[in-house]
Design a protein around this motif. Structure first.
Motif, short mmCIF file in Angstrom:
data_model
loop_
_atom_site.label_atom_id
_atom_site.label_comp_id
_atom_site.label_asym_id
_atom_site.label_seq_id
_atom_site.Cartn_x
_atom_site.Cartn_y
_atom_site.Cartn_z
N THR A 3 0.81 -1.21 0.00
CA THR A 3 0.00 0.00 0.00
C THR A 3 0.85 1.26 0.00
OG1 THR A 3 -0.12 0.06 2.42
CG2 THR A 3 -1.84 -1.17 1.25
N GLY A 253 -2.24 2.09 -9.19
CA GLY A 253 -3.20 1.00 -9.19
C GLY A 253 -3.13 0.09 -10.38
N ASP A 259 -2.18 -0.69 -3.73
CA ASP A 259 -3.43 -0.19 -3.18
C ASP A 259 -3.17 1.20 -2.59
OD1 ASP A 259 -5.83 0.36 -1.96
OD2 ASP A 259 -5.57 -1.07 -0.32
#
Length: 530
Positions: A3, A253, A259
């Motif tokens: 992330t 993405g 993410d």
């Protein structure tokens, strides 16, 4: 999938862009939109800078957010003072946000020649300010202003400012490419070296776009190890703007399998971006990556043929991944296959050799020879198809219109410079209305919508977002033919219509009336007829 946290500064850094201004209500709407999208942090302003931001943070305490954390922004304490006595720091504490972003100088030039203090005092200002905020209970991100320029000038001192922030209790160090003038390769190198010097410490990137590399520098920093990217959703901000987070999110993405939206889908990206653009009263240019109207638009016949057969032959991703859509542009170079595809929206059982298709292609070529250009006004071409196929029923007919202008205008306190009178006939009933506007076209638009809203209430949600005029044959001087393109929206959808005439008001009328009829057809509203 790992992330990356997106840190959106639309409401702070973005509001410093020329022509950008948000009301408190605007700010609250933007926060809700960004939270729904899945942005991790929203920098909402400086509570010590103006009453508007103070009011916003007071009201923001009542917001319930799903993903985002609100961030208050401010500077280090003033030189030769105590943090506890600094009004700016006190206001940051009073904002009661979980996270506070504090910026401080990391370039010796700014320390000695701009704020005019010693290097030692600057380090103390950073350390003391952050410690004051952390002791109040808020987490602190340190924005190292001009970090990259400072690093190139004196890397040891630039890193010393980061250490001072850590000593004060900062949780994240954000490297700011404040002037926006470095190449992405330099940003990547310095970011990597800084991460190596501060192992285990979360590092962010804050890039500006002065040489058009804001996004590229942000991605380069991520690839070097940064875990937070700061920017503004639509890229606007001071000077040339900030890194465009819509583009950053699209790249992270779809290209890096990262993410960056707190588990939310990228499919919301285009809709949210357009929502924020509407609130900010700005246009998203057609060529904006991922979210622009032209991002997946195809005009050339070979391109259209290829993308219809194998989409990836001309598209790097499926437009639906980011909530956008493919557009096949109508023009004389588009080919009969595209013409057929467009006709199929109205009449699905025609083939490319049908005389109707052939005659429509001839009409398209004739209209384009007269100055029409349907690649940017497909909505008007849909009406051409309906009229050609005898499937068109007018929603209203014009009895007459008149525009009136004077200088100076009768009311010097009003922005209105023109008035328009429009009389129409709808279903056997005549109606007439007058309206004022900023120029003849604006007045005509106001009057037309006003007179028709009594018959078609849905038009109350429609307004113009863009108006373009192009002179087609400048050799004709003031008698030249002009093409008018009008973009309209109802807050959700956007459509463009066209008009051509030697009279600019008449060309505008054609485009205006098409925009209204297209909206009514799209909503399935039956014309009011006798």
């Amino acid at each position: 999938m790992h992330t990356i946290a997106l840190f959106d500064s639309t409401l702070r850094d973005g509001s410093q862009g020329e022509g950008i201004s948000f009301s408190v209500e605007d700010k609250l709407k933007v926060v809700k939109a960004l939270d729904t999208l899945g942005v991790a942090y929203i920098e909402a302003g400086n509570p010590g800078s103006n009453p508007k931001d103070l009011e916003f943070f007071r009201r923001a305490e009542q917001l319930t957010l799903t993903h985002a954390t609100l961030v208050a922004f401010g500077s280090t304490r003033r030189k030769k003072s105590k943090a506890a006595d600094d009004p700016n720091l006190k206001n940051l504490v009073s904002a009661k946000t979980k996270v506070v972003s504090i910026f401080g100088k990391s370039w010796g030039l700014h320390v000695t020649d701009v704020i005019r203090t010693t290097r030692e005092e600057n380090l103390a200002m950073i350390r003391d300010s952050i410690q004051f905020i952390t002791e109040s209970g808020s987490e602190v991100f340190f924005d190292a202003e001009h970090y990259f320029d400072g690093y190139l000038d004196d890397s040891e001192y630039a890193k010393a400012t980061l250490q001072a922030a850590l000593d004060g209790g900062a949780s994240t160090l954000v490297l700011c490419e404040t002037r926006g003038g470095l190449l992405p390769s330099e940003v990547a190198r310095i970011t990597a070296e800084t991460i190596k010097a501060f192992p285990g410490i979360p590092i962010g990137i804050h890039a500006h776009d002065d040489i058009g590399c804001g996004v590229a520098s942000s991605i380069a920093a991520v690839e070097a190890g940064a875990i937070q990217v700061q920017g503004t959703l639509l890229g606007f901000g001071e000077r040339c703007g900030n890194a465009n987070l819509a583009t950053v999110a699209g790249i992270l993405g779809t290209k890096l399998a990262v993410d960056c939206l707190c588990g939310e889908s990228l499919e919301q990206l285009t809709a949210t971006s357009r929502q924020v653009a509407e609130i900010a009263n700005v246009r998203i240019t057609g060529g904006t990556p991922f979210i622009g109207k032209s991002a997946f638009a195809h005009k050339g016949g070979m391109h259209i043929d290829g993308v219809q057969k194998i989409p990836r032959s001309f598209e790097h991703i499926d437009p639906a991944q980011v909530g956008n859509e493919r557009r096949l542009l109508m023009s004389e170079v588009a080919g009969r296959a595209l013409m057929l595809k467009r006709i199929a929206r109205v009449v699905p059982d025609l083939d490319k050799d049908d005389p109707v298709t052939v005659s429509l292609m001839d009409e398209l070529k004739q209209l384009e020879a007269e100055g029409y250009q349907f690649e940017g006004a497909e909505s008007s071409f849909d009406l051409v198809i309906r009229r050609h196929l005898k499937m068109y029923k007018p929603y209203f007919s014009l009895v007459h219109y008149q525009t009136i202008g004077s200088s100076p205008y009768a009311d010097p306190l009003s922005d209105a410079t023109h008035a328009a009178v429009v009389k129409v006939k709808v279903g056997g009933e005549s109606a007439i209305t007058a309206a004022e506007g900023e120029g003849p076209v604006n007045a005509l638009d106001q009057a037309l919508r006003k007179v028709l809203e009594q018959f078609y209430p849905t038009l109350k949600r429609v307004h113009l977002t863009d108006y373009k005029v192009r002179v087609l044959d400048s050799a004709g001087a003031t008698a030249s033919k002009v093409r008018v393109l009008i973009e309209s929206t109802d807050g959700n959808e956007t459509w463009t219509t066209i008009g051509v005439s030697r009279d600019i008001i008449e060309a505008s009328w054609f485009a205006l009336s098409d925009s209204i009829e297209y909206k009514l057809i799209a909503e399935g509203i039956e014309p009011s007829v006798e």
